[in-house]
Design an enzyme around this catalytic site. Structure first.
Site, PDB file in Angstrom:
ATOM      1  N   LYS A  79       0.843  -1.206   0.000  1.00 33.27           N
ATOM      2  CA  LYS A  79       0.000   0.000   0.000  1.00 33.27           C
ATOM      3  C   LYS A  79       0.879   1.257   0.000  1.00 33.27           C
ATOM      4  CE  LYS A  79      -0.218  -0.153   5.052  1.00 33.27           C
ATOM      5  NZ  LYS A  79      -1.017  -0.604   6.204  1.00 33.27           N
TER       6      LYS A  79
ATOM      7  N   TYR B 223      14.081  30.623   8.209  1.00 31.44           N
ATOM      8  CA  TYR B 223      12.836  31.230   8.693  1.00 31.44           C
ATOM      9  C   TYR B 223      12.789  31.240  10.217  1.00 31.44           C
ATOM     10  CZ  TYR B 223      10.578  30.930   4.069  1.00 31.44           C
ATOM     11  OH  TYR B 223      10.233  31.074   2.763  1.00 31.44           O
TER      12      TYR B 223
END
Ligand code: PLP
Length: 367
Positions: free
Chosen positions: A32, A257
């Site tokens: 998956k 940042y």
């Protein structure tokens, strides 16, 4: 090349063989989520060539993609949404999980030309998918149009082998299987174990195990079960990137940042053109890259497309040099386990979230 994920299919084959031998049962390879980020079709093919008996996916789309790639092995899809095209699934011989009477009815109604093959999912204590209170209401009428080929459940705490809940789930599973047997469905494949249970709980192996993370060479939990290496597993994914820029920066210079960190001394910083858009966790703190034979930690916040590492003043690294973001740990590079720990997460999430902008290359690891 900016960045790439190198997937070693021979490692996946080794892991499948090891897990199948450990279990002594059939093995369903869990592919998956694009094979936990490793690439759906190449991993499925490698797992089958190494002896996997079944493929397992969450979504119907994933199962269809496997069939469209020409794979004809048994496939189980266990999270198929109500209202899906069940007729198509049945035509493509995709086996389906059912976890409620409503799902059984829907699958049954779609079984006009051909009988659906169904695995009944039972809730033994995970309290997520699976039959719970409706289990005692199933009768022959609900399943007369379909073929029951399996019964399964899922552990909540298999990565904590000492927990009593594992025993309770095993007991409950046996009770729920007994009820199915009482209807005469004694041939249904019983499957309960994920990777952790396959490695540590042999009593739960039944007829088949469903292995995901360990097949990719990663430990389900390094703290409780040990490292990949101690489990004999070979991590299959290495993510590497080229240094975009290297520059000298003085001491006490804020980076990135929010200026959350500053250089502690005069140093060389390396900018890597990967960020959270590529699956590098923004929150990662304490991870980094392996560059020119040593670990260089992240400095400042990870941004969308870039992050910065402190290479150290003496570094000879230059732009264009390759760095390893994570690998199998054999060269002291950071691992997916390290990145998981540095992000308050787990190795599963680190590999699965490597984004679609990062090409997957299939080859043996190159350092
Ligand atoms: C994802 C999944 C697995 C695989 O779990 P691992 O811990 O990766 O081995 C097994 N069974 C089900 C139902 C799953 O959803």
């Amino acid at each position: 090349m900016r960045a790439e994920a190198i997937v070693d299919l021979s490692a996946i084959k080794h892991n499948v063989q090891l897990l199948k031998k450990t279990a002594g049962t059939k093995l369903l390879a869990v592919v998956k989520a694009d094979a936990y980020g490793h690439g759906l079709v190449p991993v499925a093919q490698a797992a089958l060539s190494a002896g996997a008996d079944y493929l397992g996916v969450a979504l119907l789309e994933e199962a269809i993609a496997l069939r469209e790639a020409g794979i004809d092995a048994p496939i189980l899809a266990w999270l198929v949404q109500p209202g899906s095209d069940f007729k198509r699934a049945i035509e493509l011989d995709i086996e389906l999980a059912a976890a409620s009477l409503a799902a059984l009815k829907e699958i049954s109604d779609a079984s006009t030309n051909k009988k659906a093959k169904v695995h009944l999912e039972v809730d033994t204590g995970m309290t997520r998918g699976g039959f719970l209170s409706e289990w005692d209401q199933i009768d022959a009428e609900h399943i007369k149009n379909i073929e029951i080929v399996g019964i399964f459940s899922h552990f909540a705490r298999a990565d904590e082998p000492g927990e009593k809940q594992n025993e309770e789930q095993l007991t409950r599973f046996n009770e729920m299987v007994a009820r199915l047997h009482s209807f005469g469905f004694t041939h249904a494949i019983r499957h309960l174990s994920n990777s952790a249970a396959t490695l540590k709980n042999h009593a739960a192996a039944f007829d088949m195990v469903r292995t995901g993370i360990a097949m990719y060479g990663l430990s389900p939990d390094v703290n409780t079960l040990g490292t990949s290496q101690s489990l004999g597993l070979r991590p299959a994914m290495q993510v590497r990137a080229a240094l975009y820029l290297v520059k000298d920066v003085p001491a006490h210079t804020p980076v990135g940042y929010g200026a959350t960190e500053s250089t502690s001394a005069d140093t060389k910083l390396g900018v890597i053109a990967m960020g959270y858009a590529d699956g590098i966790p923004r929150i990662a703190h304490g991870a980094g890259v392996w560059c020119a034979g040593k670990r260089s930690p992240i400095i400042g916040r990870v941004s969308m497309d870039q992050f910065v590492v402190d290479l150290g003043a003496a570094s000879k690294a230059k732009s264009g040099d390759w760095v390893v973001i994570f690998g199998n740990g054999s060269h002291a590079e950071y691992t997916a386990d390290d990145w998981g720990a540095a992000s308050g997460s787990i190795n599963y999430e680190i590999v699965t979230r490597i984004g679609p902008r990062v090409p997957r290359i299939y080859s043996a690891h190159v350092y």
